[in-house]
Design an enzyme around this catalytic site. Structure first.
Site, mmCIF file in Angstrom:
data_model
loop_
_atom_site.group_PDB
_atom_site.id
_atom_site.type_symbol
_atom_site.label_atom_id
_atom_site.label_comp_id
_atom_site.label_asym_id
_atom_site.label_seq_id
_atom_site.Cartn_x
_atom_site.Cartn_y
_atom_site.Cartn_z
ATOM 1 N N GLY A 1 4.141 -23.891 33.982
ATOM 2 C CA GLY A 1 4.216 -23.984 32.523
ATOM 3 C C GLY A 1 5.023 -22.833 31.973
ATOM 4 N N GLY B 1 6.523 -16.011 28.506
ATOM 5 C CA GLY B 1 6.881 -16.060 29.909
ATOM 6 C C GLY B 1 6.525 -17.375 30.569
ATOM 7 C CB VAL C 1 2.069 -19.961 34.446
ATOM 8 C CG1 VAL C 1 1.026 -19.984 35.560
ATOM 9 C CG2 VAL C 1 1.560 -19.141 33.272
ATOM 10 N N GLY D 1 5.941 -18.780 24.988
ATOM 11 C CA GLY D 1 6.691 -17.744 24.302
ATOM 12 C C GLY D 1 6.698 -16.411 25.031
ATOM 13 C CG ASP E 1 -4.782 -18.052 21.209
ATOM 14 O OD1 ASP E 1 -4.938 -18.806 20.232
ATOM 15 O OD2 ASP E 1 -3.764 -18.066 21.914
#
Length: 570
Positions: free
Chosen positions: A22, A27, A29, A25, A149
């Site tokens: 994935g 970076g 994975v 914004g 978040d």
């Protein structure tokens, strides 16, 4: 770096990159192979959005390094089955231009974000999800870590269906300094708690609000406060009514208790766990949940329960990318972005009188962050249409002059009046609104209310507890019956009462038609009308809200005689 390069690269001489999982914004994975231990892991590459142009984001690289270390430390504190496990952090050498890597367990079941793209989940699965994530949050809070978040993209699902909370990149650690820039709201606007949008930080209760909104989306298949822009969404989070759950079964009353803006009555983590377990038992047919019925969108339920402990102790639209990213850290939000959720909006629910000073402060805070998110249509005083007090089109106004000034005196409740016949069809007609008012007057003894909201199927009202009282009760009219649903709150000193009998309800059909035209909502899936003092000058106002299945719409601001003042589009 392309995929062929990734396949050949070793990170820290040990982790072989296999394929991206994935991107976001902050970076990418990667799925990687730990060649030392012969196991697959997830590697989060923490780097700026434009690493080729670091000057475009001054200071961001340093902040990202600090953020990666913070996430690693937060996760290292939490050895918990529902928190993603961190194995290692690879930090760049001092003085180099490298970027950090976080080595985590690889959760193979995908994210909740991905799962919800196919629609809402069964209530039983949502309840299990809620208990899993709540367990993770309780463990984090016990270690002094606030997530900040909680959203579907940050919840991973194991193959057995259990949930794992990840992405502590913007977590707040007790004793740590903030990493946010002045005026920048970090987090996902659709899932941010209203108190955080107003600038209050450091509350575990804010994570619980976010969890509640996540559960609402998972069970209902729609986000109740999503609007066309990030700023409009934040404004909705601050003060808009939340539609009542219609698919959530015994989870619905739990959401009603949880998604309240008054911190003093929002359940704490222990109370929420009890409510979720009771709802699970009720769904299985073992028990009835001990959850008093309330209406979502109010500032609090009908009073604290015996033995309850107030919470509030220190105790959105997810951004899309080409590759869904269940791990990537969230950046300060920017306008736009897609949504993985669908669908038809459920029936809206109640609102109580707004906490106007707090709301204005919250709006000002949002405006001060304008360098990040900007101003949009739908913000009072922005690019909305100014009607200058002219009459509504389509027959909206049938009377002229200023609204009648209400008196502050309420009459004695009537107990000997006859029953009111239940109206047929939508309550959003002049005759049916007046029928509802008659019933509410019989029950409360007055038509002078703090505010009233008329929906298609029911009416909600806030009525003074006695003539000249400084407190009010909540009333509901549904299926031909008016009843008191519980205590409300305190009437503000500058908040005038409105005589609902003096409102020009004959203007309502024309006002609704004009709202459809002005807002461009040809087929509204949600319609309701709020009558209350206007936010900025306390004059009585009548505001029809319309939205379609895509969340497009807004409201029309008019006086109580139906004269349109402005149009606010979401």
């Amino acid at each position: 770096m392309d995929n062929s390069e990734a396949e050949r690269q070793l990170v820290d001489g040990r982790f072989e990159l296999i394929a991206p999982l994935g991107a976001g914004g902050m970076g990418t994975v990667w799925r990687a192979r730990d060649i030392a231990l012969h196991r697959d892991v997830a590697l989060k590459e923490v780097r700026p959005p434009d690493p080729a142009n670091p000057a475009a984001t001054p200071g961001l690289t340093v902040q990202l390094r600090e953020r990666a270390v913070r996430e690693a430390r937060a996760l290292a504190r939490l050895a918990h089955p529902h928190v993603v496990t961190i194995h290692h952090i690879v930090e760049p050498a001092e003085g180099t231009d490298g970027h950090p890597w976080i080595v985590m367990e690889l959760v193979k079941g995908g994210s909740l974000h991905d799962k919800l793209e196919s629609g809402p989940m069964p209530v039983a699965e949502v309840l299990r999800l809620g208990l899993d994530v709540l367990s993770a949050l309780r463990a984090a809070h016990a270690e002094g870590v606030l997530h900040r978040d909680v959203k579907p993209a940050n919840v991973l699902l194991r193959p057995d269906g259990s949930a794992v909370l990840t992405d502590f990149g913007i977590a707040a650690l007790h004793g740590s300094t903030a990493l946010t820039s002045t005026g920048v709201l970090i987090g996902s606007p659709e899932y941010i708690a209203p108190e955080r949008a107003r600038g209050e930080e450091g509350l575990a209760a804010s994570d619980l609000w976010s969890l509640g909104m996540l559960l609402y989306v998972a069970a209902e298949g729609t986000h109740p406060l999503r609007r066309a822009t990030s700023l409009a969404t934040v404004v909705a989070v601050l003060d808009e009514p939340i539609p009542a759950p219609v698919r959530s079964g015994p989870l619905g009353p739990v959401l009603e208790r949880l998604l309240v803006r008054d911190l003093s009555v929002r359940p704490d983590a222990a109370q929420l766990e009890q409510l979720l377990r009771e709802a699970s038992s009720a769904l299985a047919g073992d028990a009835t949940p001990v959850v008093p019925p309330v209406v979502l969108g109010q500032y609090g339920p009908p009073g604290p329960q015996p033995g309850s402990v107030p919470s509030g102790l220190p105790h959105t639209r997810p951004q899309q990318s080409q590759i869904p990213n269940p791990y990537a850290s969230s950046a300060p939000f920017t306008p736009g972005g897609g949504s993985p959720y669908s669908t038809t909006a459920p029936v809206p629910a109640a609102r109580t009188p707004r906490r106007r000073p707090a709301l204005i402060g919250g709006l000002l805070a949002v405006v001060l962050a304008g360098g990040v998110i900007g101003l949009v249509n739908g913000f009072p005083g922005g690019a909305s249409d100014d009607r200058g007090g002219g009459e509504a089109k389509g027959g909206g106004a049938t009377a002229s002059g200023a609204p009648a000034t209400p008196s502050a005196k309420a009459s004695t409740p009537r107990t000997n009046a006859g029953p009111v016949t239940a109206p047929k069809g939508s309550l959003l007609t002049p005759a049916n609104v007046r029928t509802a008012l008659d019933a509410l007057k019989q029950k409360s003894g007055t038509t002078e209310f703090v505010e009233m909201t008329v929906y298609e199927e029911y009416v909600l009202a806030s009525v003074p507890t006695a003539p000249g009282a400084k407190t009010y009760d909540r009333y509901q009219y549904r299926d031909g019956e008016a009843r008191r649903t519980g205590p409300g709150g305190t009437i503000k000193a500058d908040e005038p009462l409105i005589d609902m009998a003096s409102v020009n309800w004959d203007a309502l059909p024309g006002l609704l038609d004009q709202a459809k035209q002005e807002l461009g909502v040809a087929k509204p899936t949600s319609r309701y009308v709020i009558v209350e003092p206007w936010l900025f000058d306390q004059t009585p106002s009548m505001r029809p809200y319309l939205t379609d299945e895509y969340g497009q719409g807004g409201y029309v601001y008019a006086d109580t005689q139906g004269n349109v003042k402005k149009v606010y589009r979401s």
